[in-house]
Design a protein around this motif. Structure first.
Motif, PDB file in Angstrom:
ATOM      1  N   THR A  59     -25.170  39.328  61.233  1.00  0.00           N
ATOM      2  CA  THR A  59     -26.282  39.940  61.951  1.00  0.00           C
ATOM      3  C   THR A  59     -26.770  38.976  63.022  1.00  0.00           C
ATOM      4  OG1 THR A  59     -27.014  41.292  60.071  1.00  0.00           O
ATOM      5  CG2 THR A  59     -28.668  40.767  61.721  1.00  0.00           C
ATOM      6  N   ASP A  60     -26.822  39.450  64.267  1.00  0.00           N
ATOM      7  CA  ASP A  60     -27.380  38.654  65.366  1.00  0.00           C
ATOM      8  C   ASP A  60     -28.824  39.128  65.545  1.00  0.00           C
ATOM      9  OD1 ASP A  60     -27.891  37.090  67.532  1.00  0.00           O
ATOM     10  OD2 ASP A  60     -26.194  37.788  68.741  1.00  0.00           O
ATOM     11  N   CYS A  61     -29.779  38.366  65.008  1.00  0.00           N
ATOM     12  CA  CYS A  61     -31.149  38.883  64.856  1.00  0.00           C
ATOM     13  C   CYS A  61     -32.076  38.586  66.035  1.00  0.00           C
ATOM     14  CB  CYS A  61     -31.752  38.376  63.549  1.00  0.00           C
ATOM     15  SG  CYS A  61     -32.055  36.591  63.534  1.00  0.00           S
ATOM     16  N   HIS A  62     -31.537  38.076  67.143  1.00  0.00           N
ATOM     17  CA  HIS A  62     -32.384  37.855  68.337  1.00  0.00           C
ATOM     18  C   HIS A  62     -31.501  37.923  69.577  1.00  0.00           C
ATOM     19  CE1 HIS A  62     -35.695  35.246  70.454  1.00  0.00           C
ATOM     20  NE2 HIS A  62     -34.879  35.740  71.368  1.00  0.00           N
ATOM     21  N   LEU A 120     -33.673  30.185  64.774  1.00  0.00           N
ATOM     22  CA  LEU A 120     -33.276  29.097  65.663  1.00  0.00           C
ATOM     23  C   LEU A 120     -32.199  29.582  66.638  1.00  0.00           C
ATOM     24  CD1 LEU A 120     -33.240  26.093  63.171  1.00  0.00           C
ATOM     25  CD2 LEU A 120     -35.118  27.002  64.547  1.00  0.00           C
ATOM     26  N   LEU A 121     -32.314  29.134  67.889  1.00  0.00           N
ATOM     27  CA  LEU A 121     -31.489  29.663  68.972  1.00  0.00           C
ATOM     28  C   LEU A 121     -30.841  28.511  69.739  1.00  0.00           C
ATOM     29  CD1 LEU A 121     -34.258  32.220  69.944  1.00  0.00           C
ATOM     30  CD2 LEU A 121     -32.159  32.744  68.684  1.00  0.00           C
ATOM     31  N   ALA A 135     -29.386  32.756  65.673  1.00  0.00           N
ATOM     32  CA  ALA A 135     -28.970  33.887  66.508  1.00  0.00           C
ATOM     33  C   ALA A 135     -28.528  33.395  67.883  1.00  0.00           C
ATOM     34  CB  ALA A 135     -30.125  34.889  66.635  1.00  0.00           C
ATOM     35  N   THR A 136     -27.983  34.324  68.695  1.00  0.00           N
ATOM     36  CA  THR A 136     -27.456  33.923  70.005  1.00  0.00           C
ATOM     37  C   THR A 136     -28.527  33.836  71.089  1.00  0.00           C
ATOM     38  OG1 THR A 136     -27.006  36.204  70.672  1.00  0.00           O
ATOM     39  CG2 THR A 136     -25.189  34.980  69.610  1.00  0.00           C
ATOM     40  N   ALA A 180     -22.694  30.009  68.380  1.00  0.00           N
ATOM     41  CA  ALA A 180     -24.074  29.668  67.992  1.00  0.00           C
ATOM     42  C   ALA A 180     -24.071  28.942  66.642  1.00  0.00           C
ATOM     43  CB  ALA A 180     -24.942  30.925  67.929  1.00  0.00           C
ATOM     44  N   MET A 181     -23.189  29.357  65.750  1.00  0.00           N
ATOM     45  CA  MET A 181     -23.085  28.703  64.437  1.00  0.00           C
ATOM     46  C   MET A 181     -22.603  27.261  64.603  1.00  0.00           C
ATOM     47  SD  MET A 181     -21.402  31.985  62.504  1.00  0.00           S
ATOM     48  CE  MET A 181     -21.032  31.263  60.906  1.00  0.00           C
ATOM     49  N   ASN A 182     -21.607  27.075  65.468  1.00  0.00           N
ATOM     50  CA  ASN A 182     -21.119  25.715  65.734  1.00  0.00           C
ATOM     51  C   ASN A 182     -22.247  24.845  66.297  1.00  0.00           C
ATOM     52  OD1 ASN A 182     -19.915  23.924  68.205  1.00  0.00           O
ATOM     53  ND2 ASN A 182     -18.679  23.746  66.347  1.00  0.00           N
TER      54      ASN A 182
END
Ligand code: DI6
Ligand code: FE
Length: 402
Positions: free
Chosen positions: A68-71, A285-286, A314-315, A330-332
């Motif tokens: 889920t990309d929440c933002h 966090l972005l 999120a992205t 974004a995870m990296n």
């Protein structure tokens, strides 16, 4: 014999079920779906005999909840590559915004676009996310800044959810920037937003939540609070772009209104983190925005851990501060830039991201009764998901059992 639609066996599953330790891992696992939901999940050896038209052997692959990309600010027209060039020549993100570029240049392009054009522009970005296992996404308005265009952006966001197998949550972000025609009158703009735009958006059922950008270049605490009061009255949950470029006490204000999440948070202090923990307001966090505007102040991850603030990742996909359409990247960045652990990162794009959208009862973990939203990965270890850069190890994505 119980009938199900499909069974996957031979999987290693990270269920994210909070009743199990860590990521809720089940080795040698199986999962059955029926009517789009999870009918059964557990060790293959304990699986009852099902009548299933389709059985798929995953040959040891890892399965997580669909991401889920929440933002995101996925729906907009135009692009800001020129501002990127200006920034490379030395201009700052804030300086460009103050000179009438930034968000306002995207507003101009978005106002000129039809709903179909907005959908067409956003689809390749959505498809890029879907290709990485995204099954749920939040999409904000905020590039219209008038009732018609804000509504059009949100309708385009809803349309994306019917054009692709993905769940969409919409967020009204009318308090994103001050439009030119408001001639510097922020209070007047917020008054109109509260009296007209937001009630009209709510009446049409276009927004699932309400957001604001609380910052020197946008709106202050009092103006944000007025928007949140109206959202509360209309029964809409709130979230906030808080403490991104400076500490205006955004985290505390978000907590005071029981916000689902406060997002960015680079400049949040301990008081803000503690207030969020008490209110159950999550941190989103972005790292894409942190990276792209070359921010140097890190969000206080250690304080969030200390106070027990839940963290999602999120992205922030948008044309200005984070032109990022890869949740894997974004995870990296969450690992390399913010020093999040692998477990925090995987939870941050599954269970915690779903929690940030108020979806946790329906998705975000793999438990019986929830939607069967899965990401199936060609990896040996889950750490490979944040470890690699620019490589997509998705094997298959499943949305509602399909
Ligand atoms: N914070 C951001 O990083 C984005 N919006 C916001 O409130 C930037 C949006 C843009 O520059 O277009
Ligand atoms: Fe944002």
């Amino acid at each position: 014999m119980l009938r199900v639609d499909r069974i996957w066996t031979g999987a290693r599953i990270a269920t994210l079920d909070p009743a199990r330790p860590g990521l809720g891992i089940i080795e040698s696992a199986a999962l059955a779906t029926r009517g789009g939901r999870i009918a059964w999940i557990g060790p293959t050896a304990e699986m009852p005999v099902f009548n299933a038209p389709e059985r798929i052997d995953l040959e040891g692959r890892w399965v997580t909840p669909g991401l889920t990309d929440c933002h995101t600010h996925l729906v907009y027209a135009g692009n800001r590559a020129h501002e990127f060039e200006l920034r490379l020549a030395g201009a700052s993100y804030e300086a460009i915004a103050r000179a009438g570029g930034g968000i306002l240049s995207t507003v101009k392009a978005t106002r000129a676009a039809t709903e179909a054009e907005l959908v067409e522009a956003a689809l390749p970005r959505l498809d890029a996310l879907i290709a990485e296992g995204v099954t749920g996404i939040e999409i904000k308005s905020g590039y219209g800044l008038d009732t018609d265009t804000e509504a059009r952006q949100l309708r385009a966001a809803r349309a994306l959810g019917s054009l692709r197998p993905v769940t969409v949550a919409t967020t009204f972000l009318g308090a994103h920037a001050l439009p030119t025609e408001a001639e510097g009158d922020k209070d007047g703009y917020i008054a109109r937003l509260c009296a007209q735009t937001l009630p009209a958006i709510a009446a049409e059922g276009l927004a699932d939540a309400v957001d604001a950008f609380m910052e020197h270049i946008a709106f202050d605490g009092a103006q944000t609070a007025r928007v949140f009061e109206v959202a509360k009255r209309l029964g809409l949950p709130v979230r906030l772009h808080a403490d991104q470029l400076s500490n205006l006490g955004g985290a505390k204000l978000a907590a005071r209104y029981g916000a689902l999440s406060a997002d960015h948070l680079e400049h949040t202090d301990e008081e803000g983190a503690a207030a969020m923990a008490r209110a159950g307001t999550m941190a989103v966090l972005l790292p894409g925005a942190f990276y792209f505007i070359r921010e140097t102040k890190l969000p206080p991850v250690e304080l969030f851990r200390k106070h027990g603030v839940k963290i999602a990742l999120a992205t922030d996909s948008n044309p200005g501060s984070s032109p990022l359409t890869s949740l894997l990247l974004a995870m990296n960045m969450g690992a390399t830039l913010f020093r999040l652990t692998v477990d925090e990162i995987i939870a941050g794009v599954t269970r915690e991201a779903a929690r940030a959208l108020g979806w946790l009862g329906e998705t975000g973990t793999l438990e019986v009764g929830k939607w069967c939203d899965l990401a199936i990965w060609d990896v040996e270890r889950l750490a490979e998901l944040p470890y690699r850069m620019g490589f997509n190890p998705l094997h298959k994505r499943v949305w509602r059992g399909q």
